[in-house]
Design an enzyme around this catalytic site. Sequence first.
Site, PDB file in Angstrom:
ATOM      1  N   ASP A  59       3.383  -4.979  -3.570  1.00 29.20           N
ATOM      2  CA  ASP A  59       3.200  -6.088  -2.609  1.00 29.20           C
ATOM      3  C   ASP A  59       3.846  -7.425  -3.005  1.00 29.20           C
ATOM      4  O   ASP A  59       3.201  -8.483  -2.921  1.00 29.20           O
ATOM      5  CB  ASP A  59       1.697  -6.323  -2.349  1.00 29.20           C
ATOM      6  CG  ASP A  59       1.011  -5.120  -1.691  1.00 29.20           C
ATOM      7  OD1 ASP A  59       1.670  -4.099  -1.455  1.00 29.20           O
ATOM      8  OD2 ASP A  59      -0.208  -5.211  -1.441  1.00 29.20           O
ATOM      9  N   LYS A  78       1.494   0.269   3.662  1.00 30.13           N
ATOM     10  CA  LYS A  78       0.060   0.575   3.653  1.00 30.13           C
ATOM     11  C   LYS A  78      -0.691  -0.468   4.468  1.00 30.13           C
ATOM     12  O   LYS A  78      -0.189  -1.577   4.674  1.00 30.13           O
ATOM     13  CB  LYS A  78      -0.474   0.638   2.226  1.00 30.13           C
ATOM     14  CG  LYS A  78      -0.347  -0.675   1.476  1.00 30.13           C
ATOM     15  CD  LYS A  78      -0.767  -0.525   0.037  1.00 30.13           C
ATOM     16  CE  LYS A  78      -0.647  -1.807  -0.741  1.00 30.13           C
ATOM     17  NZ  LYS A  78      -1.493  -2.907  -0.266  1.00 30.13           N
ATOM     18  N   CYS A  85      -4.890  -4.932  -5.282  1.00 31.80           N
ATOM     19  CA  CYS A  85      -3.998  -3.808  -4.986  1.00 31.80           C
ATOM     20  C   CYS A  85      -3.461  -3.127  -6.244  1.00 31.80           C
ATOM     21  O   CYS A  85      -3.309  -1.908  -6.278  1.00 31.80           O
ATOM     22  CB  CYS A  85      -2.886  -4.254  -4.050  1.00 31.80           C
ATOM     23  SG  CYS A  85      -3.549  -4.673  -2.406  1.00 31.80           S
TER      24      CYS A  85
END
Length: 218
Positions: free
Chosen positions: A17, A115, A160
């Site tokens: 990310d 995601k 994450c």
Amino acid sequence: MTERFTIGDSDVLLVVDIQNDFCPGGNLAVPQGDEIVPVINGMAAKFAHVVLTQDWHPRGHLSFASSHPGKKPYETIEVAYGTQVLWPDHCVQGTAGADFRSDLKTPHAELVLRKGYHRDIDSYSAFYENDRTTRTGLAGYLRERGFRRVFLAGLAFDFCVRYSAEDACREGFEATVIEDACRGIDVDGSMAATRELFKSLGIRCIPASAIAAGLATT
Ligand SMILES: [Zn+2]
């Protein structure tokens, strides 16, 4: 002396990310999130195999506080799969906030795994959505490619990266977190909880300087 990790063909770097919204100036900025980009760039050059994850939500996503009247970011709600932290709107599909940082230099990345695209399920982990049963397909991909060790870097350390490392372990991969290539947000002691969890699962945290290019990389 820190153990050295010589990177080979069965190793993959999972970059979590590195998107505009998670860096200063973004909607869900991780403090100093931008500082890890050069560290990741330098490290990625030592890996032949790199996978990027991209948080990728539809508008009105369940994890957005704005989707729940009267709720504010960082409050929690109970949803079908348990407790969910509410976030500011972030990484909305097709917006600049969802783009990768322009200074991320990983042109050789072999897969971009998106995601969080199911409206009613959040997904911190790159392997399982937050209901902990819906798979993203990443474990199958990594197994088919013959990878055994997963090295993790990115944002945020205590969300994450944490869940992705835990699930990598759960899926039978050796998971190692490159700690200086991560930054966290620390919601309700989540940084300390992450370190404890990693210790209990045998997930090592190492510095980027411990990564050495092996023969498999060019
Ligand atoms: Zn998200």
